[in-house]
Design an enzyme around this catalytic site. Structure first.
Site, mmCIF file in Angstrom:
data_model
loop_
_atom_site.group_PDB
_atom_site.id
_atom_site.type_symbol
_atom_site.label_atom_id
_atom_site.label_comp_id
_atom_site.label_asym_id
_atom_site.label_seq_id
_atom_site.Cartn_x
_atom_site.Cartn_y
_atom_site.Cartn_z
ATOM 1 N N GLU A 107 29.515 35.915 41.482
ATOM 2 C CA GLU A 107 28.778 35.716 42.726
ATOM 3 C C GLU A 107 27.867 36.890 43.069
ATOM 4 O OE1 GLU A 107 31.977 35.178 42.230
ATOM 5 O OE2 GLU A 107 32.189 33.008 42.462
ATOM 6 N N HIS A 128 39.866 28.068 50.106
ATOM 7 C CA HIS A 128 38.867 27.007 50.113
ATOM 8 C C HIS A 128 38.536 26.524 51.519
ATOM 9 C CE1 HIS A 128 39.986 26.925 45.856
ATOM 10 N NE2 HIS A 128 38.917 26.206 45.611
HETATM 11 C C1 LIG Z 1 35.626 34.133 42.639
HETATM 12 C C2 LIG Z 1 35.643 32.657 42.399
HETATM 13 N N1 LIG Z 1 34.493 31.990 42.278
HETATM 14 C C3 LIG Z 1 34.488 30.663 42.116
HETATM 15 C C4 LIG Z 1 35.650 29.945 42.049
HETATM 16 C C5 LIG Z 1 35.632 28.412 41.922
HETATM 17 N N2 LIG Z 1 36.155 28.005 40.611
HETATM 18 C C6 LIG Z 1 37.442 27.632 40.451
HETATM 19 S S1 LIG Z 1 37.820 27.364 38.855
HETATM 20 C C7 LIG Z 1 36.276 27.706 38.353
HETATM 21 C C8 LIG Z 1 35.954 27.702 36.890
HETATM 22 C C9 LIG Z 1 36.816 28.662 36.143
HETATM 23 O O1 LIG Z 1 36.485 28.683 34.783
HETATM 24 P P1 LIG Z 1 37.347 29.528 33.764
HETATM 25 O O2 LIG Z 1 37.419 30.949 34.228
HETATM 26 O O3 LIG Z 1 36.789 29.303 32.410
HETATM 27 O O4 LIG Z 1 38.811 28.970 33.863
HETATM 28 P P2 LIG Z 1 39.297 27.482 33.541
HETATM 29 O O5 LIG Z 1 39.047 26.657 34.738
HETATM 30 O O6 LIG Z 1 38.540 27.005 32.345
HETATM 31 O O7 LIG Z 1 40.743 27.652 33.267
HETATM 32 C C10 LIG Z 1 35.459 28.005 39.439
HETATM 33 C C11 LIG Z 1 34.019 28.345 39.359
HETATM 34 C C12 LIG Z 1 36.842 30.676 42.182
HETATM 35 N N3 LIG Z 1 38.040 30.093 42.140
HETATM 36 N N4 LIG Z 1 36.809 32.019 42.345
#
Ligand SMILES: Cc1ncc(C[n+]2csc(CCOP(=O)(O)OP(=O)(O)O)c2C)c(N)n1
Ligand SMILES: Cc1ncc(C[n+]2csc(CCOP(=O)(O)OP(=O)(O)O)c2C)c(N)n1
Ligand SMILES: [Mg+2]
Ligand SMILES: [Mg+2]
Lengths: 378, 334, 378, 334
Positions: free
Chosen positions: D65, D134
């Site tokens: 972000e 959230h």
């Molecule tokens: C700081 C932050 N930004 C955005 C999110 C929203 N979000 C939740 S899961 C996700 C994707 C995560 O991807 P990854 O790190 O590859 O983990 P995966 O879901 O594949 O296990 C996002 C953008 C969050 N939880 N925390």
């Protein structure tokens, strides 16, 4: 005298403070993910370990299916599945000693369960009753962490603190491929390396951050190539090869325990299900890609190896499946009970002692609840 | 009453002493931050601690504020009591997510099983001729974050007592140190330091009958000065030093306002959305029928903190406070 | 059939999505910092460039001394000197075309001046009259940036925007060794690599972040080794060798301009002065270390090379020094004039149009100033 | 009056339309964030934009972000108008330093030569059964940061109009989207969308004589409901929808309060240090002699946002609003 000869006289020495402190070569990952299953090394693997991993993978798969089903029944608010990633989840839990700590991301309830936390407690957050459902100190499992990568510095700090106290404790922290883009990932790895903290970072590269594929997340040769930039070893492993993941993580844990400092492990795997039950994966990827990965399924790979070595037969496979069914049935049944929640909990744990301001609000809610109660009784 | 001769000490020295005493009393207290070790901090508040307690107890960290606070969280999870230094107010912002999403919530998230006794020392405020980003008053952000205590001393003795109390607290405390009072001196006996009292009590620094100045931190001496100057105008001002913004001592503040019937809130932080709004609103909620005039605010303008050569026009000073007191509808009295 | 043979049948393919996209080898820095001065390559360097660099280094050194002196006279609030780092500062400015952008850190006023910004304007921030003293668009120099590493994503965004608009613009962003620990460094480099933005990141590793030595900042073999983790080339250069820095940065700028994406350059140098005039460096480092670096002084190195090649004589050296004196004298004189500041500027630029709330505050200050004025006139 | 038949649309659809129209009207408008491209955002607000305008105009960024907002700053420096999506309220915190130290200050820092027309869309607030992190209401942080505009729509038409105005603004705007109103529907003619009006005007959503409810965003429909329910108690409530928190429309708000003599501020954000303190304080400063009772606040409790199963106890609802109205010292009237 030529210009060249003249110059000999003042050939500058290297900048005095310049000493490359680390040989980068051993910190770089191999070009190909490490594998055991289907290679000669598999023959040398401990049969007991293979069987344990197998049973856990089968149970893990069933757990994922059950939890996803619970969202459909409204018993879970949301569920991020690890179908296809069970090898990483299970291995992460199994390589740790009891005294070690696990730092899961929001997706890693399976690792939490495999570590021994009651599955109903592990699902409390996703069920919506409370933020964390288990006492982190009971199984040494940090709360499931939703803000991505923010749990990584916690793992470093905890491991560092344990070392300062003379305790023989390793922390294993889990993060996704997307999470590696966050500043907290960078800062955590750097602190860990500078402090030589006993931490293992496990990146599950499952190809996606929600809808965003790895190619939009990084241009690196691999995520494991980030390690050298912190001065720690980076290891690349086939994340669907449970034996390989177990071995690589186990090595990293032993290395950390022996005072060798942190390791970054990238496990290449795939998120078979959508991001969560609420996600529609067809918007950003095709079935064909998913199908290729189904052929590289962690359970399939291990099952074939076990069969090939005669370490399991149909009865054994059935037994594992049966155990998983029992596990799922128990979970289903217990999740069908409505949790008893006390609204006054809102105020109970904000501070050790509620502030006067909170006590006022507490009194207000109590009065409201009593009025509600009275209204209901009338 | 103590018979030992009181010696003058600066607020910075009292803070150093508080850290030293806390570290000596409790081996789980660890100090960490940028330049806190060998250098002793850019304000020298951690001077001598690395030497006395070793670098493992007073640690120069890499330059990354989220990493500092994030690792402190992990250390606290394992039973340590980290005292984190953020070098300047504005350089605490990179740690904002760790502060809001973890430090302030971990106890609640875990139903009380995982408290985080972390103290976050933040030098704050202006008046020192600092360039951009070195004079922010960021307390409004912390006040709006449930789960944090927010305290700030205005005197040498309070600097010691409140910092000891902050470190002793089982909850996270944002400890705001008024930069321009670091070198303020006071008679204070370092051999018999102020007892540690629980956080959350305001104190009346000066009694008066005409109106109450509600203030804290760097604005306390300014208000004391304003109260002296007000005598010439025939006003006898009471000055309340909040010391703790969270928890807030409604009792002391409202008792004063009910006595005087008039109040002005004074702080450096910007006016709009600043602490004064909360303070004025809660005082009004509780003392409405005692008030002869609305609670007024004298605070920083709603602008980015100005460059050194203009800061005197920005900071709430004696004249601006007296102007506000003059607007407290004294006609109503006669 | 042996177990091995059986296994042949199901030898797993690589995980389908596994394609190392980049060959890591060319991204890794050499083991030793790149040097030109004192090597055979020096003979091939453009004499005009060497002379220009020399004149700029001498002037830069004098500028540093003058600015430090101005703090003692109360004409500057604070000054972070780049004595010893002039080669990096000057080369960073010289490698850019007019249409390119420079993103300096708080320390880099010399680079800003070398790029053409009026030194009095460049020192406005440190003098205390206003936050930025120059129009960034005039010389395409971003404001001096105090929160460490936060200017790096700005450089990436600007370079990306220029490319999207079809403009042939490169951004060069400067940061210190300490700044590489910040999350913003990580995020900026990652965005740059993913977007293949035309950016050059110049890390001046001057050994310290205030009092904190490099060894407490990183355990990496070098800071340039961080590049591979983003998929961009990392280059290590002797930061006191002006010709080498100029060449390496120039290559990186050309590479970026040609669409090759970003480069990370680590220049190994040394902060000869204290952190700023307000700092006491004797608290954390010994004179001996400083002395070794004085022998590796950027001006000395270049002067010897020029002399050896017969590219400069005593007159030439004197002329450079004389030019620097004139430059310093002009600066000193102009800095002795009190700036004219309007307190109403506090409100003028917070928004395009002041909000009603700000207009009230503006009116209040105006009334106060008028009352002050009247008081003074009476 | 338009003769075209009005069609019902959701707030999310109106937002999408606003982005689309802004992108079509001005090639310098770029949308960026996590999952905004191919997926169209987790709330589908950016649905179809990447397809229509290409991935360079609507870009899936890496997951960081601070990097998103930081690169947006650089893009704005080069003359683009980035519209940044923060996926959820709490995930905007990593970008806090970029927001406070750069986005809000760049124009001022450069004496107006480098304005930053960046729009930061933040889905905020609760009521959607979201897990931890959230459902935060973080507007207090943004209000306390000079240099930012802070706006939030409560209706489908305002969602369109305010977002167009935000993107058109030459200053940075934090655009808070009430998550639980994304699927709220309203008759609205997408072919003749609401004209873009400058940011900063509140609107009276319901006229009334007894007391004023001052509110914004997700609490507007709750206040409208409360006002309906209040009729049974004999109260005729006026509801003011602020729409813009910065700038603040003192004129509209104070005109209402002067008419009714009583006011309650309603929002989801926590009470202590929340927006309500500022609002109550400034209304009281300006309307003191018109007030029959102190301005009261009905807001979230000062606790971390609760888990889904408890959120109904936390959110300000009709009963709690009516309770507060009941405490506005009606005896004084008789
Ligand atoms: C700081 C932050 N930004 C955005 C999110 C929203 N979000 C939740 S899961 C996700 C994707 C995560 O991807 P990854 O790190 O590859 O983990 P995966 O879901 O594949 O296990 C996002 C953008 C969050 N939880 N925390
Ligand atoms: C985010 C942030 N944290 C802390 C500081 C305070 N600070 C100013 S300079 C400095 C050291 C910087 O070291 P380095 O990056 O190596 O640059 P150098 O001073 O050596 O040029 C620190 C900690 C800051 N300016 N910004
Ligand atoms: Mg992923
Ligand atoms: Mg440095």
């Amino acid at each position: 005298m030529t210009v060249m000869e003249q110059r000999g006289a003042y050939r500058p020495t290297p900048p005095p403070a310049w000493q490359p402190r680390t040989d980068p070569a051993p910190l770089l990952p191999d070009a190909e993910p490490y594998r055991v299953l289907g290679t000669e090394a598999a023959a040398k693997a401990d049969p007991e370990l293979l069987r344990t991993l197998y049973a856990q993978l089968v149970r893990g798969r069933r757990y994922n299916a059950q939890a996803t089903a619970l969202t459909k029944q409204g018993r879970l608010a949301v569920y991020p599945s690890t179908t296809g990633q069970e090898a990483c989840e299970v291995a992460a839990a199994l390589v740790l000693e009891e005294r070690d700590w696990l730092f899961p991301s929001y997706r890693d309830t399976l690792a939490v369960v495999a570590r021994g936390v009651d599955p109903v407690d592990a699902l409390t957050l996703l069920r919506g009753d409370w933020h964390t459902g288990y006492d982190p100190y009971e199984h040494r499992v940090a709360p499931l962490c939703t803000p991505l990568a923010t749990q990584l510095p916690h793992a470093v700090g905890l491991a560092h603190a344990a070392r300062l106290k003379g305790d023989d404790v390793v922390a294993l922290a889990m993060v996704g491929d997307g999470g590696t883009s966050e500043g907290d990932f960078h800062e955590a790895l750097n602190f860990a390396a500078v402090w030589q903290a006993p931490v293992v970072f496990l990146v599950q590269n499952n190809g996606f951050a929600i809808s965003v594929p790895l190619a939009k997340q990084t241009a690196a040769p691999s995520l494991a190539h980030k390690a050298v930039g912190y001065g720690m070893p980076g290891r690349l492993v086939d994340g669907n090869d449970a034996v390989a993941v177990h071995e690589v993580l186990g090595d990293a844990v032993r290395h950390a325990r022996a005072g060798g400092g942190p390791t970054l492990v990238e496990a290449v795997t795939y998120r078979i299900d959508a991001h969560t039950n609420a996600d529609d994966a067809t918007r950003y990827r095709g079935d064909a890609e998913v199908e290729t990965w189904r052929e590289h399924d962690p359970i399939l790979l291990l099952e074939r190896e076990l069969t090939a070595h005669g370490l399991i037969d149909d009865d054994g496979i059935q037994a594992a499946r049966q155990d998983a069914e029992v596990f799922a049935a128990a979970l289903r049944e217990r999740m069908n009970q409505d949790p008893a929640l006390d609204p006054m909990d809102l105020f109970a744990h904000v501070y050790a002692e509620p502030t006067p301001q909170l006590r006022d609000q507490q009194a207000q809610l109590r009065a409201e609840l009593e009025a509600e109660q009275e209204g209901a009784h009338r | 009453m103590t018979t030992v001769a009181l010696k003058p000490a600066t607020m910075a020295q009292a803070l150093t002493r508080a850290l030293r005493d806390a570290m000596a009393a409790d081996p789980s207290v660890h100090v960490m931050g940028e330049d806190v070790g060998t250098l002793g901090g850019v304000f020298r508040v951690t001077d001598g601690l690395a030497k006395e307690f070793g670098e493992d107890r007073c640690t120069d960290t890499p330059l990354a504020e989220a990493g500092i606070l994030g690792t402190a969280v992990g250390m606290a999870m394992y039973g340590l009591r980290p005292v984190v230094e953020m070098q300047f107010d504005a350089f605490a912002y990179p740690a904002f997510e760790q502060l809001v999403s973890h430090v302030s919530r971990m106890r609640n998230r875990t139903r009380g099983t995982m408290p985080l006794p972390v103290t976050i020392r933040v030098p704050y405020g202006g008046g020192i001729g600092g360039v951009e980003h070195h004079s922010d008053s960021s307390e409004a952000y912390y006040m709006a974050t449930p789960g944090l205590h927010v305290v700030t001393p205005a005197t040498v003795a309070d600097a010691y007592g409140l910092l000891r109390a902050a470190i002793a607290s089982d909850d996270p405390v944002v400890f705001l140190e008024p930069k321009r009072l670091y070198w303020s001196k006071d008679s204070w006996n370092p051999e018999e330091p102020t007892p540690v009292e629980p956080i959350g009590r305001a104190v009346v620094r000066r009694s008066g009958r005409s109106a109450t100045l509600i203030t804290y931190g760097p604005s306390v001496p300014v208000c004391m000065e304003a109260a002296e100057a007000a005598r010439a105008e025939g006003w006898d001002l009471e000055v309340v030093d909040l010391r703790s913004l969270v928890p807030f001592d409604d009792e002391t503040v409202c008792a004063s306002v009910r006595r005087t019937g008039r109040a002005v809130v004074v702080h450096e932080s910007g006016t709009f959305g600043g602490p004064g709004g909360e303070i004025a609103a809660r005082v009004t909620e509780r003392c409405f029928h005692y008030l002869e005039a609305p609670v007024l605010r004298v605070a920083g303008f709603d602008v980015p903190y100005p460059p050194p050569m203009l800061e005197r026009h920005h900071l709430p000073g004696v004249d601006r406070i007296l102007d506000a007191v003059g607007r407290l509808q004294w006609e109503a009295e006669s």
